[in-house]
Design a protein around this motif. Structure first.
Motif, mmCIF file in Angstrom:
data_model
loop_
_atom_site.group_PDB
_atom_site.id
_atom_site.type_symbol
_atom_site.label_atom_id
_atom_site.label_comp_id
_atom_site.label_asym_id
_atom_site.label_seq_id
_atom_site.Cartn_x
_atom_site.Cartn_y
_atom_site.Cartn_z
ATOM 1 N N ILE A 90 -20.190 4.787 9.011
ATOM 2 C CA ILE A 90 -21.109 5.455 10.200
ATOM 3 C C ILE A 90 -22.349 4.980 10.636
ATOM 4 C CG2 ILE A 90 -21.856 7.276 10.858
ATOM 5 C CD1 ILE A 90 -19.938 8.696 9.417
ATOM 6 N N HIS A 91 -23.008 4.349 11.587
ATOM 7 C CA HIS A 91 -23.869 4.245 12.478
ATOM 8 C C HIS A 91 -24.618 4.673 13.595
ATOM 9 C CE1 HIS A 91 -24.226 0.383 9.980
ATOM 10 N NE2 HIS A 91 -23.172 0.879 9.595
ATOM 11 N N TRP A 92 -25.826 4.782 14.106
ATOM 12 C CA TRP A 92 -26.202 5.548 14.744
ATOM 13 C C TRP A 92 -26.389 4.639 15.692
ATOM 14 C CZ3 TRP A 92 -25.734 10.367 13.047
ATOM 15 C CH2 TRP A 92 -26.599 10.658 12.166
ATOM 16 N N LEU A 93 -25.831 5.195 17.200
ATOM 17 C CA LEU A 93 -26.165 4.611 17.968
ATOM 18 C C LEU A 93 -27.153 4.852 18.844
ATOM 19 C CD1 LEU A 93 -24.005 2.354 20.553
ATOM 20 C CD2 LEU A 93 -23.549 4.090 21.359
ATOM 21 N N LYS A 94 -27.996 2.859 19.442
ATOM 22 C CA LYS A 94 -28.950 2.974 19.111
ATOM 23 C C LYS A 94 -29.500 3.551 21.167
ATOM 24 C CE LYS A 94 -30.493 0.793 15.272
ATOM 25 N NZ LYS A 94 -30.480 0.125 14.717
ATOM 26 N N THR A 95 -28.872 4.574 21.349
ATOM 27 C CA THR A 95 -28.952 5.259 22.770
ATOM 28 C C THR A 95 -29.237 6.379 23.024
ATOM 29 O OG1 THR A 95 -27.587 4.555 25.045
ATOM 30 C CG2 THR A 95 -27.050 5.368 23.748
ATOM 31 N N ARG A 96 -30.307 7.215 24.044
ATOM 32 C CA ARG A 96 -30.565 8.131 24.248
ATOM 33 C C ARG A 96 -28.401 8.914 24.656
ATOM 34 N NH1 ARG A 96 -29.362 10.876 28.694
ATOM 35 N NH2 ARG A 96 -28.551 9.508 30.992
ATOM 36 N N PRO A 97 -29.359 10.128 23.825
ATOM 37 C CA PRO A 97 -27.875 11.480 23.832
ATOM 38 C C PRO A 97 -27.510 11.112 24.921
ATOM 39 C CG PRO A 97 -30.187 12.437 23.109
ATOM 40 C CD PRO A 97 -30.663 11.069 23.706
ATOM 41 N N ALA A 98 -25.881 11.119 24.519
ATOM 42 C CA ALA A 98 -24.539 11.478 26.400
ATOM 43 C C ALA A 98 -24.586 12.952 26.377
ATOM 44 C CB ALA A 98 -23.866 11.018 25.493
ATOM 45 N N ASP A 99 -25.444 12.966 27.603
ATOM 46 C CA ASP A 99 -24.987 14.403 28.681
ATOM 47 C C ASP A 99 -23.494 14.420 28.606
ATOM 48 O OD1 ASP A 99 -27.578 14.617 29.042
ATOM 49 O OD2 ASP A 99 -27.562 13.486 30.652
ATOM 50 N N VAL A 100 -22.870 15.343 28.981
ATOM 51 C CA VAL A 100 -21.461 16.092 28.243
ATOM 52 C C VAL A 100 -21.617 17.346 29.638
ATOM 53 C CG1 VAL A 100 -19.419 17.235 27.582
ATOM 54 C CG2 VAL A 100 -21.043 15.612 26.310
ATOM 55 N N ASP A 101 -20.386 17.263 30.043
ATOM 56 C CA ASP A 101 -20.584 18.579 31.354
ATOM 57 C C ASP A 101 -19.687 19.539 30.546
ATOM 58 O OD1 ASP A 101 -19.584 20.478 33.625
ATOM 59 O OD2 ASP A 101 -18.769 18.838 34.513
ATOM 60 N N LEU A 102 -20.147 20.806 30.782
ATOM 61 C CA LEU A 102 -19.584 22.181 29.852
ATOM 62 C C LEU A 102 -19.200 23.363 30.421
ATOM 63 C CD1 LEU A 102 -22.349 22.221 26.542
ATOM 64 C CD2 LEU A 102 -19.968 21.046 26.884
ATOM 65 N N SER A 103 -19.560 22.693 32.212
ATOM 66 C CA SER A 103 -18.674 23.454 33.320
ATOM 67 C C SER A 103 -17.711 24.127 32.719
ATOM 68 C CB SER A 103 -19.601 22.971 34.657
ATOM 69 O OG SER A 103 -18.470 22.223 34.826
ATOM 70 N N GLN A 104 -16.562 23.556 32.265
ATOM 71 C CA GLN A 104 -15.378 23.520 31.938
ATOM 72 C C GLN A 104 -15.115 24.944 30.953
ATOM 73 O OE1 GLN A 104 -13.006 23.403 34.141
ATOM 74 N NE2 GLN A 104 -15.271 22.335 35.025
ATOM 75 N N VAL A 105 -16.248 25.023 29.773
ATOM 76 C CA VAL A 105 -16.472 26.018 28.743
ATOM 77 C C VAL A 105 -15.375 27.237 28.842
ATOM 78 C CG1 VAL A 105 -17.128 26.936 26.732
ATOM 79 C CG2 VAL A 105 -17.838 24.285 27.288
ATOM 80 N N PRO A 106 -14.743 27.866 28.772
ATOM 81 C CA PRO A 106 -14.736 29.193 28.891
ATOM 82 C C PRO A 106 -15.353 30.292 28.533
ATOM 83 C CG PRO A 106 -12.760 28.367 27.520
ATOM 84 C CD PRO A 106 -14.051 27.140 27.413
#
Length: 124
Positions: A90-106
């Protein structure tokens, strides 16, 4: 380090092993690297120290289904994870954290966090 935690040769060697690789490591990998500094370090001692260090917030555990549990030094920023399906590393991807659209979370789902995992293979 919290005042209740006694610093030992073994704990120092484990922390140095984690720092040297800058990626999550399996306990056996930690043992092999830490033995360069602490020759007689056994796997039971590694597990015992990891458990204590985890309780004290000095390491974090990373559990990905199908892979051995890995440990790393605590991360300030949760970066996406790369999983090599050939080696299981396992390695870390050297980028900023990914944004996730959580608007569909119940509305009745209590969000606690997320990780982004990218699967593939490192070419040799």
């Amino acid at each position: 380090m919290p005042p209740s935690v006694r610093e030992t040769r073994q704990r120092t060697a484990i922390r140095n092993a984690l720092q040297s690789q800058n990626r999550p490591l399996k306990p056996k990998e930690i043992q092999e690297l830490a033995q360069q500094e602490c020759k007689s370090l056994g796997i039971a001692t590694v597990y015992r120290n990891l458990r204590t260090m985890l309780e004290d917030g000095l390491v974090e555990k990373l559990e990905i289904p199908g892979l051995a549990t890995c440990y790393s030094l605590p991360r300030e920023i949760k970066r996406p994870i790369l999983v090599c399906q050939r080696t299981g590393q396992i390695h870390w991807l050297k980028t900023r954290p990914a944004d996730v659209d959580l608007s569909q979370v119940p509305p009745n789902f209590e969000y606690e966090g997320h990780e982004i995992i990218v699967y593939g293979q490192f070419q040799t």
